[in-house]
Design a protein around this motif. Structure first.
Motif, PDB file in Angstrom:
ATOM      1  N   THR A  26      -5.553  20.493  -0.448  1.00  0.00           N
ATOM      2  CA  THR A  26      -6.205  19.767   0.644  1.00  0.00           C
ATOM      3  C   THR A  26      -5.458  18.466   0.906  1.00  0.00           C
ATOM      4  OG1 THR A  26      -7.758  18.729  -0.910  1.00  0.00           O
ATOM      5  CG2 THR A  26      -8.481  20.740   0.192  1.00  0.00           C
ATOM      6  N   LYS A  27      -5.617  17.934   2.113  1.00  0.00           N
ATOM      7  CA  LYS A  27      -4.932  16.711   2.529  1.00  0.00           C
ATOM      8  C   LYS A  27      -5.937  15.700   3.023  1.00  0.00           C
ATOM      9  CE  LYS A  27      -2.818  16.610   6.535  1.00  0.00           C
ATOM     10  NZ  LYS A  27      -1.843  16.785   7.647  1.00  0.00           N
ATOM     11  N   ALA A  28      -5.675  14.402   2.760  1.00  0.00           N
ATOM     12  CA  ALA A  28      -6.560  13.342   3.229  1.00  0.00           C
ATOM     13  C   ALA A  28      -5.742  12.075   3.470  1.00  0.00           C
ATOM     14  CB  ALA A  28      -7.657  13.079   2.196  1.00  0.00           C
ATOM     15  N   PRO A  29      -6.259  11.129   4.270  1.00  0.00           N
ATOM     16  CA  PRO A  29      -5.578   9.841   4.441  1.00  0.00           C
ATOM     17  C   PRO A  29      -5.633   9.028   3.144  1.00  0.00           C
ATOM     18  CG  PRO A  29      -7.234  10.215   6.164  1.00  0.00           C
ATOM     19  CD  PRO A  29      -7.472  11.235   5.112  1.00  0.00           C
ATOM     20  N   PHE A  30      -4.602   8.192   2.932  1.00  0.00           N
ATOM     21  CA  PHE A  30      -4.594   7.305   1.762  1.00  0.00           C
ATOM     22  C   PHE A  30      -4.130   5.910   2.169  1.00  0.00           C
ATOM     23  CE2 PHE A  30      -3.118   6.017  -2.603  1.00  0.00           C
ATOM     24  CZ  PHE A  30      -4.318   6.229  -3.248  1.00  0.00           C
ATOM     25  N   GLY A  31      -4.581   5.462   3.335  1.00  0.00           N
ATOM     26  CA  GLY A  31      -4.258   4.114   3.783  1.00  0.00           C
ATOM     27  C   GLY A  31      -3.002   4.058   4.636  1.00  0.00           C
ATOM     28  N   LYS A  32      -2.550   2.826   4.892  1.00  0.00           N
ATOM     29  CA  LYS A  32      -1.380   2.608   5.740  1.00  0.00           C
ATOM     30  C   LYS A  32      -0.430   1.608   5.102  1.00  0.00           C
ATOM     31  CE  LYS A  32      -3.686   3.628  10.141  1.00  0.00           C
ATOM     32  NZ  LYS A  32      -3.994   3.138  11.506  1.00  0.00           N
ATOM     33  N   LEU A  33       0.851   1.740   5.449  1.00  0.00           N
ATOM     34  CA  LEU A  33       1.859   0.789   5.025  1.00  0.00           C
ATOM     35  C   LEU A  33       1.802  -0.447   5.920  1.00  0.00           C
ATOM     36  CD1 LEU A  33       4.882   3.167   4.366  1.00  0.00           C
ATOM     37  CD2 LEU A  33       3.086   2.425   2.794  1.00  0.00           C
ATOM     38  N   PRO A  34       2.437  -1.539   5.527  1.00  0.00           N
ATOM     39  CA  PRO A  34       2.403  -2.754   6.362  1.00  0.00           C
ATOM     40  C   PRO A  34       2.888  -2.540   7.787  1.00  0.00           C
ATOM     41  CG  PRO A  34       3.198  -3.290   4.171  1.00  0.00           C
ATOM     42  CD  PRO A  34       3.084  -1.789   4.224  1.00  0.00           C
ATOM     43  N   ASP A  35       3.769  -1.553   8.011  1.00  0.00           N
ATOM     44  CA  ASP A  35       4.246  -1.292   9.375  1.00  0.00           C
ATOM     45  C   ASP A  35       3.320  -0.375  10.157  1.00  0.00           C
ATOM     46  OD1 ASP A  35       4.691   1.180   8.236  1.00  0.00           O
ATOM     47  OD2 ASP A  35       6.863   1.155   8.476  1.00  0.00           O
ATOM     48  N   GLY A  36       2.193  -0.033   9.560  1.00  0.00           N
ATOM     49  CA  GLY A  36       1.195   0.782  10.245  1.00  0.00           C
ATOM     50  C   GLY A  36       1.327   2.275  10.036  1.00  0.00           C
ATOM     51  N   LYS A  37       2.383   2.721   9.368  1.00  0.00           N
ATOM     52  CA  LYS A  37       2.566   4.154   9.141  1.00  0.00           C
ATOM     53  C   LYS A  37       1.536   4.675   8.149  1.00  0.00           C
ATOM     54  CE  LYS A  37       7.495   4.245  10.254  1.00  0.00           C
ATOM     55  NZ  LYS A  37       8.871   4.447   9.733  1.00  0.00           N
TER      56      LYS A  37
END
Length: 370
Positions: A26-37
Protein backbone atom coordinates in the motif's frame (compact mmCIF):
# COMPACT_ATOMS: atom_id res chain seq x y z
CA UNK A 1 40.82 -3.06 -13.21
CA UNK A 2 38.31 -5.68 -14.18
CA UNK A 3 34.78 -5.03 -13.02
CA UNK A 4 33.66 -7.74 -10.63
CA UNK A 5 29.93 -7.07 -10.52
CA UNK A 6 28.29 -10.36 -11.42
CA UNK A 7 24.94 -12.09 -11.60
CA UNK A 8 23.12 -13.58 -8.63
CA UNK A 9 23.04 -17.23 -7.61
CA UNK A 10 20.14 -17.92 -5.25
CA UNK A 11 20.25 -21.71 -5.11
CA UNK A 12 19.35 -23.19 -1.75
CA UNK A 13 19.00 -19.96 0.22
CA UNK A 14 15.34 -19.24 -0.41
CA UNK A 15 14.28 -22.54 1.13
CA UNK A 16 12.09 -22.04 4.14
CA UNK A 17 11.49 -18.34 3.51
CA UNK A 18 7.93 -18.74 2.25
CA UNK A 19 8.93 -17.97 -1.32
CA UNK A 20 5.32 -18.00 -2.53
CA UNK A 21 4.01 -15.90 0.32
CA UNK A 22 2.30 -12.80 -1.04
CA UNK A 23 2.99 -9.40 0.50
CA UNK A 24 0.32 -6.72 0.41
CA UNK A 25 1.62 -3.35 -0.80
CA UNK A 26 0.00 0.00 0.00
CA UNK A 27 1.04 3.62 -0.56
CA UNK A 28 0.42 6.75 1.51
CA UNK A 29 1.70 10.36 1.78
CA UNK A 30 4.62 10.98 4.16
CA UNK A 31 4.88 14.76 4.13
CA UNK A 32 6.70 17.18 1.85
CA UNK A 33 10.25 18.38 1.28
CA UNK A 34 11.12 22.07 1.74
CA UNK A 35 10.67 22.61 -2.02
CA UNK A 36 7.12 21.30 -1.78
CA UNK A 37 7.73 17.93 -3.43
CA UNK A 38 5.66 15.13 -1.97
CA UNK A 39 7.24 12.17 -0.18
CA UNK A 40 5.50 8.80 -0.35
CA UNK A 41 5.75 5.81 1.94
CA UNK A 42 5.09 2.22 0.89
CA UNK A 43 4.01 -0.47 3.33
CA UNK A 44 4.93 -4.07 2.53
CA UNK A 45 3.09 -6.58 4.71
CA UNK A 46 3.34 -10.36 4.84
CA UNK A 47 1.87 -12.76 7.37
CA UNK A 48 4.85 -12.25 9.69
CA UNK A 49 6.65 -8.98 8.85
CA UNK A 50 5.70 -5.41 7.97
CA UNK A 51 8.27 -3.12 6.34
CA UNK A 52 7.81 0.52 5.38
CA UNK A 53 9.99 2.26 2.79
CA UNK A 54 9.82 5.92 1.73
CA UNK A 55 10.95 7.81 -1.35
CA UNK A 56 13.22 10.31 0.45
CA UNK A 57 16.55 8.50 0.44
CA UNK A 58 14.79 5.24 -0.54
CA UNK A 59 14.81 4.59 3.20
CA UNK A 60 13.61 1.74 5.33
CA UNK A 61 11.48 3.59 7.87
CA UNK A 62 10.37 0.63 9.97
CA UNK A 63 10.34 -3.14 10.20
CA UNK A 64 7.83 -4.74 12.54
CA UNK A 65 8.39 -8.36 13.49
CA UNK A 66 7.34 -10.62 16.41
CA UNK A 67 9.40 -11.87 19.35
CA UNK A 68 9.20 -15.40 20.79
CA UNK A 69 6.03 -14.47 22.69
CA UNK A 70 4.38 -13.12 19.54
CA UNK A 71 4.78 -9.48 20.57
CA UNK A 72 5.29 -7.36 17.45
CA UNK A 73 7.66 -4.38 17.61
CA UNK A 74 9.67 -2.12 15.32
CA UNK A 75 13.34 -3.20 15.13
CA UNK A 76 14.66 -0.26 13.03
CA UNK A 77 15.72 3.15 14.36
CA UNK A 78 14.26 6.23 12.69
CA UNK A 79 11.65 8.95 12.92
CA UNK A 80 7.87 9.19 12.89
CA UNK A 81 7.70 11.91 10.24
CA UNK A 82 9.64 13.46 7.37
CA UNK A 83 10.69 16.42 9.52
CA UNK A 84 12.83 14.13 11.67
CA UNK A 85 14.70 12.79 8.65
CA UNK A 86 15.19 16.26 7.17
CA UNK A 87 16.70 17.57 10.41
CA UNK A 88 19.17 14.69 10.71
CA UNK A 89 22.17 14.98 8.37
CA UNK A 90 24.40 12.68 10.45
CA UNK A 91 22.98 9.21 10.98
CA UNK A 92 21.71 8.11 7.52
CA UNK A 93 18.92 6.16 9.26
CA UNK A 94 17.54 3.54 6.86
CA UNK A 95 18.85 5.22 3.72
CA UNK A 96 20.41 4.01 0.50
CA UNK A 97 23.82 5.69 0.58
CA UNK A 98 25.87 6.49 -2.52
CA UNK A 99 27.09 7.15 -5.10
CA UNK A 100 29.94 5.70 -3.06
CA UNK A 101 28.91 4.28 0.32
CA UNK A 102 31.54 4.25 3.06
CA UNK A 103 34.74 6.30 2.67
CA UNK A 104 37.07 7.52 -0.09
CA UNK A 105 40.43 8.83 1.17
CA UNK A 106 40.67 12.58 0.72
CA UNK A 107 37.68 12.37 -1.62
CA UNK A 108 40.14 11.61 -4.42
CA UNK A 109 40.35 8.84 -7.02
CA UNK A 110 41.44 8.35 -10.62
CA UNK A 111 39.69 6.77 -13.60
CA UNK A 112 41.19 6.32 -17.06
CA UNK A 113 44.11 8.56 -16.12
CA UNK A 114 41.88 11.42 -14.95
CA UNK A 115 41.78 12.57 -11.34
CA UNK A 116 38.52 13.36 -9.55
CA UNK A 117 37.81 15.26 -6.36
CA UNK A 118 34.50 14.74 -4.57
CA UNK A 119 33.31 16.58 -1.45
CA UNK A 120 34.89 15.67 1.88
CA UNK A 121 32.59 15.45 4.87
CA UNK A 122 34.33 13.18 7.39
CA UNK A 123 37.80 13.94 8.77
CA UNK A 124 38.99 15.09 5.37
CA UNK A 125 37.50 12.07 3.58
CA UNK A 126 34.35 11.54 1.54
CA UNK A 127 31.69 9.56 3.40
CA UNK A 128 28.56 8.02 1.82
CA UNK A 129 28.73 10.03 -1.38
CA UNK A 130 29.62 13.45 0.02
CA UNK A 131 27.67 16.37 1.38
CA UNK A 132 24.49 15.59 -0.57
CA UNK A 133 24.46 11.89 -1.36
CA UNK A 134 21.70 9.54 -2.39
CA UNK A 135 20.25 9.63 1.15
CA UNK A 136 19.26 13.26 0.52
CA UNK A 137 17.59 12.65 -2.85
CA UNK A 138 13.91 12.14 -3.64
CA UNK A 139 13.59 8.86 -5.51
CA UNK A 140 10.70 7.96 -7.79
CA UNK A 141 8.74 4.83 -6.97
CA UNK A 142 6.44 2.29 -8.53
CA UNK A 143 4.72 -0.69 -7.02
CA UNK A 144 5.93 -4.12 -8.09
CA UNK A 145 4.86 -7.60 -7.05
CA UNK A 146 5.44 -7.93 -3.28
CA UNK A 147 7.20 -4.59 -3.08
CA UNK A 148 8.33 -1.30 -4.52
CA UNK A 149 11.00 -0.23 -7.02
CA UNK A 150 12.83 3.02 -6.28
CA UNK A 151 14.64 4.84 -9.09
CA UNK A 152 17.19 7.66 -9.01
CA UNK A 153 19.01 9.33 -11.90
CA UNK A 154 22.22 10.94 -10.66
CA UNK A 155 23.49 13.39 -13.30
CA UNK A 156 27.04 13.61 -14.61
CA UNK A 157 29.26 15.42 -12.06
CA UNK A 158 26.73 14.96 -9.25
CA UNK A 159 28.91 15.46 -6.15
CA UNK A 160 31.86 15.41 -8.56
CA UNK A 161 31.33 11.81 -9.73
CA UNK A 162 31.56 11.21 -13.47
CA UNK A 163 28.72 9.85 -15.58
CA UNK A 164 24.95 9.93 -15.50
CA UNK A 165 24.11 7.02 -13.23
CA UNK A 166 20.66 5.39 -13.26
CA UNK A 167 19.94 3.23 -10.22
CA UNK A 168 16.97 1.02 -9.41
CA UNK A 169 16.63 -0.32 -5.87
CA UNK A 170 13.79 -2.80 -5.40
CA UNK A 171 12.48 -3.79 -1.99
CA UNK A 172 10.38 -6.96 -1.91
CA UNK A 173 9.02 -8.80 1.10
CA UNK A 174 8.95 -12.57 0.73
CA UNK A 175 7.58 -14.16 3.89
CA UNK A 176 9.92 -13.00 6.64
CA UNK A 177 12.70 -11.95 4.23
CA UNK A 178 13.17 -8.37 3.01
CA UNK A 179 15.07 -8.46 -0.30
CA UNK A 180 16.99 -5.44 -1.60
CA UNK A 181 18.02 -5.68 -5.26
CA UNK A 182 20.31 -3.05 -6.77
CA UNK A 183 20.71 -2.43 -10.53
CA UNK A 184 22.78 0.46 -11.94
CA UNK A 185 24.06 1.67 -15.30
CA UNK A 186 26.23 4.65 -16.30
CA UNK A 187 26.97 6.47 -19.53
CA UNK A 188 30.60 7.13 -18.47
CA UNK A 189 33.20 5.28 -16.44
CA UNK A 190 32.40 5.86 -12.77
CA UNK A 191 32.74 4.28 -9.34
CA UNK A 192 29.84 2.83 -7.41
CA UNK A 193 29.27 1.36 -3.95
CA UNK A 194 25.65 1.24 -2.79
CA UNK A 195 24.32 -0.06 0.51
CA UNK A 196 21.45 0.28 2.93
CA UNK A 197 22.24 2.07 6.20
CA UNK A 198 19.54 0.74 8.53
CA UNK A 199 20.20 0.64 12.24
CA UNK A 200 18.69 -2.39 13.96
CA UNK A 201 17.80 -3.01 17.58
CA UNK A 202 16.18 -6.40 18.00
CA UNK A 203 14.92 -5.46 21.48
CA UNK A 204 12.28 -3.53 19.61
CA UNK A 205 12.24 -0.52 21.91
CA UNK A 206 15.02 1.63 20.46
CA UNK A 207 16.10 2.71 23.93
CA UNK A 208 18.13 -0.25 25.20
CA UNK A 209 21.67 -0.68 23.91
CA UNK A 210 22.58 -3.54 21.59
CA UNK A 211 25.58 -4.80 23.55
CA UNK A 212 23.85 -8.01 24.68
CA UNK A 213 22.99 -8.98 21.09
CA UNK A 214 25.15 -11.87 19.90
CA UNK A 215 26.58 -11.78 16.39
CA UNK A 216 28.31 -14.19 14.05
CA UNK A 217 30.15 -12.83 10.99
CA UNK A 218 31.23 -15.27 8.29
CA UNK A 219 34.67 -13.81 7.73
CA UNK A 220 38.34 -14.70 8.19
CA UNK A 221 39.74 -11.22 7.49
CA UNK A 222 38.90 -7.54 7.94
CA UNK A 223 40.28 -4.31 6.49
CA UNK A 224 41.98 -2.28 9.26
CA UNK A 225 41.71 1.52 9.35
CA UNK A 226 43.85 4.53 10.24
CA UNK A 227 43.02 7.36 12.63
CA UNK A 228 40.52 8.87 10.13
CA UNK A 229 38.80 5.47 9.66
CA UNK A 230 40.21 5.07 6.15
CA UNK A 231 41.29 1.56 5.28
CA UNK A 232 45.04 1.05 5.21
CA UNK A 233 44.75 -1.35 2.27
CA UNK A 234 45.72 -4.34 4.40
CA UNK A 235 43.57 -7.41 4.90
CA UNK A 236 44.26 -8.63 8.43
CA UNK A 237 43.26 -11.94 9.95
CA UNK A 238 40.57 -11.86 12.61
CA UNK A 239 42.16 -14.79 14.45
CA UNK A 240 43.25 -13.98 17.97
CA UNK A 241 41.59 -10.54 17.96
CA UNK A 242 38.28 -9.02 19.13
CA UNK A 243 37.36 -8.86 15.41
CA UNK A 244 36.85 -12.63 15.32
CA UNK A 245 33.12 -13.39 15.11
CA UNK A 246 33.41 -16.75 13.41
CA UNK A 247 31.78 -18.05 16.57
CA UNK A 248 29.04 -15.98 18.23
CA UNK A 249 30.00 -13.29 20.70
CA UNK A 250 27.89 -10.52 22.18
CA UNK A 251 28.52 -7.13 20.64
CA UNK A 252 29.60 -5.73 24.00
CA UNK A 253 31.80 -8.59 25.14
CA UNK A 254 35.05 -7.20 23.69
CA UNK A 255 34.03 -3.78 22.41
CA UNK A 256 36.09 -1.90 25.01
CA UNK A 257 39.16 -4.12 24.64
CA UNK A 258 42.66 -2.68 24.61
CA UNK A 259 42.85 -3.21 20.84
CA UNK A 260 44.01 -0.38 18.59
CA UNK A 261 41.35 -0.86 15.90
CA UNK A 262 38.50 -0.67 18.41
CA UNK A 263 39.95 2.46 19.96
CA UNK A 264 40.18 4.14 16.56
CA UNK A 265 36.53 3.45 15.78
CA UNK A 266 35.19 3.95 19.29
CA UNK A 267 33.91 0.39 18.91
CA UNK A 268 33.16 -1.69 15.84
CA UNK A 269 33.10 0.32 12.60
CA UNK A 270 34.98 -1.88 10.16
CA UNK A 271 34.64 -3.82 6.93
CA UNK A 272 34.77 -7.61 7.14
CA UNK A 273 35.79 -9.61 4.04
CA UNK A 274 33.10 -12.23 3.56
CA UNK A 275 33.79 -15.88 2.90
CA UNK A 276 32.82 -17.07 -0.57
CA UNK A 277 33.10 -15.50 -4.02
CA UNK A 278 31.91 -12.02 -4.95
CA UNK A 279 28.57 -12.05 -6.79
CA UNK A 280 27.25 -15.23 -5.17
CA UNK A 281 24.63 -15.08 -2.43
CA UNK A 282 26.09 -16.13 0.91
CA UNK A 283 25.55 -15.54 4.59
CA UNK A 284 27.26 -12.44 5.93
CA UNK A 285 26.04 -12.36 9.52
CA UNK A 286 23.59 -13.75 12.06
CA UNK A 287 22.35 -11.75 15.05
CA UNK A 288 20.36 -12.96 18.07
CA UNK A 289 18.77 -10.96 20.85
CA UNK A 290 18.45 -13.61 23.56
CA UNK A 291 15.98 -11.52 25.57
CA UNK A 292 13.28 -11.38 22.90
CA UNK A 293 14.42 -14.31 20.75
CA UNK A 294 14.41 -12.13 17.63
CA UNK A 295 17.02 -12.99 15.01
CA UNK A 296 18.37 -11.30 11.90
CA UNK A 297 20.19 -13.18 9.15
CA UNK A 298 21.96 -11.13 6.48
CA UNK A 299 22.79 -12.74 3.13
CA UNK A 300 24.36 -10.92 0.22
CA UNK A 301 26.18 -11.09 -3.12
CA UNK A 302 28.57 -8.36 -1.97
CA UNK A 303 32.19 -9.12 -0.97
CA UNK A 304 32.12 -7.24 2.34
CA UNK A 305 30.00 -6.02 5.23
CA UNK A 306 30.51 -3.01 7.48
CA UNK A 307 29.58 -3.88 11.05
CA UNK A 308 28.93 -0.65 12.98
CA UNK A 309 27.78 -0.47 16.59
CA UNK A 310 26.31 3.04 16.64
CA UNK A 311 29.37 4.51 18.34
CA UNK A 312 28.59 8.06 17.20
CA UNK A 313 24.96 8.12 18.28
CA UNK A 314 24.87 10.64 21.11
CA UNK A 315 21.23 11.17 22.02
CA UNK A 316 21.03 14.49 20.17
CA UNK A 317 18.20 13.25 17.92
CA UNK A 318 14.85 12.11 19.27
CA UNK A 319 13.39 9.28 17.26
CA UNK A 320 10.19 7.28 17.34
CA UNK A 321 8.09 7.65 20.48
CA UNK A 322 10.32 10.55 21.56
CA UNK A 323 13.24 8.23 22.33
CA UNK A 324 16.70 9.78 22.27
CA UNK A 325 18.99 7.36 20.46
CA UNK A 326 22.12 7.14 22.58
CA UNK A 327 25.48 5.54 21.96
CA UNK A 328 25.24 1.92 20.78
CA UNK A 329 21.44 1.75 20.68
CA UNK A 330 21.55 0.42 17.12
CA UNK A 331 23.82 -1.67 14.92
CA UNK A 332 24.35 -1.63 11.16
CA UNK A 333 25.31 -4.42 8.78
CA UNK A 334 26.07 -2.54 5.56
CA UNK A 335 26.76 -5.01 2.77
CA UNK A 336 29.23 -3.45 0.36
CA UNK A 337 32.42 -3.42 -1.65
CA UNK A 338 35.41 -2.47 0.47
CA UNK A 339 35.97 1.13 1.61
CA UNK A 340 38.26 3.27 -0.56
CA UNK A 341 38.37 0.58 -3.25
CA UNK A 342 39.07 3.08 -6.07
CA UNK A 343 42.47 3.71 -4.47
CA UNK A 344 43.36 0.06 -3.86
CA UNK A 345 43.81 -2.01 -7.05
CA UNK A 346 44.00 -5.20 -4.99
CA UNK A 347 40.42 -4.79 -3.75
CA UNK A 348 37.37 -5.96 -5.76
CA UNK A 349 36.75 -3.27 -8.36
CA UNK A 350 33.99 -0.70 -7.96
CA UNK A 351 34.38 0.67 -11.49
CA UNK A 352 31.28 0.70 -13.67
CA UNK A 353 31.66 1.25 -17.40
CA UNK A 354 29.10 2.10 -20.09
CA UNK A 355 27.35 -1.01 -21.32
CA UNK A 356 27.86 -2.83 -18.02
CA UNK A 357 25.14 -3.49 -15.46
CA UNK A 358 26.02 -3.44 -11.77
CA UNK A 359 23.78 -5.84 -9.85
CA UNK A 360 23.73 -6.93 -6.25
CA UNK A 361 21.31 -8.39 -3.75
CA UNK A 362 21.07 -8.26 0.03
CA UNK A 363 18.44 -10.07 2.10
CA UNK A 364 17.45 -9.27 5.67
CA UNK A 365 15.64 -12.32 7.09
CA UNK A 366 13.86 -11.88 10.40
CA UNK A 367 13.15 -14.83 12.66
CA UNK A 368 12.63 -16.06 16.21
CA UNK A 369 14.65 -18.43 18.36
CA UNK A 370 12.49 -20.11 20.98
Amino acid sequence: MKLLWTGILMTGLTAGLGINAHAAVTKAPFGKLPDGKAVEIYTLKSATVEARVMTFGARIVSVRTPDRAGHVADVVLGYENIEGYLADKKTYFGAIVGRYGNRIAGGKFSLDGKSYQVPTNDHGNSLHGGTSGFDQKLWTAKEVSNGVEMTLVSPDEDMGFPGTLTTHVTYTLVGNALHIDYVSTSDKDTVLNLTNHSYFNLNGDGASDILSHSITIDSEHFTPVDATLITTGNMDTVAGTPMDFRQPHTMGERINSDFAQLKLGGGYDHNWILNGPNGVIKRAAFVLDATTGRTLTVTTTEPGVQFYTGNFLDGSFKGKNGISYGKRTGFCLETQHYPDSPNHPGFPSTELKPGQIAKSTTIFTFGVQK
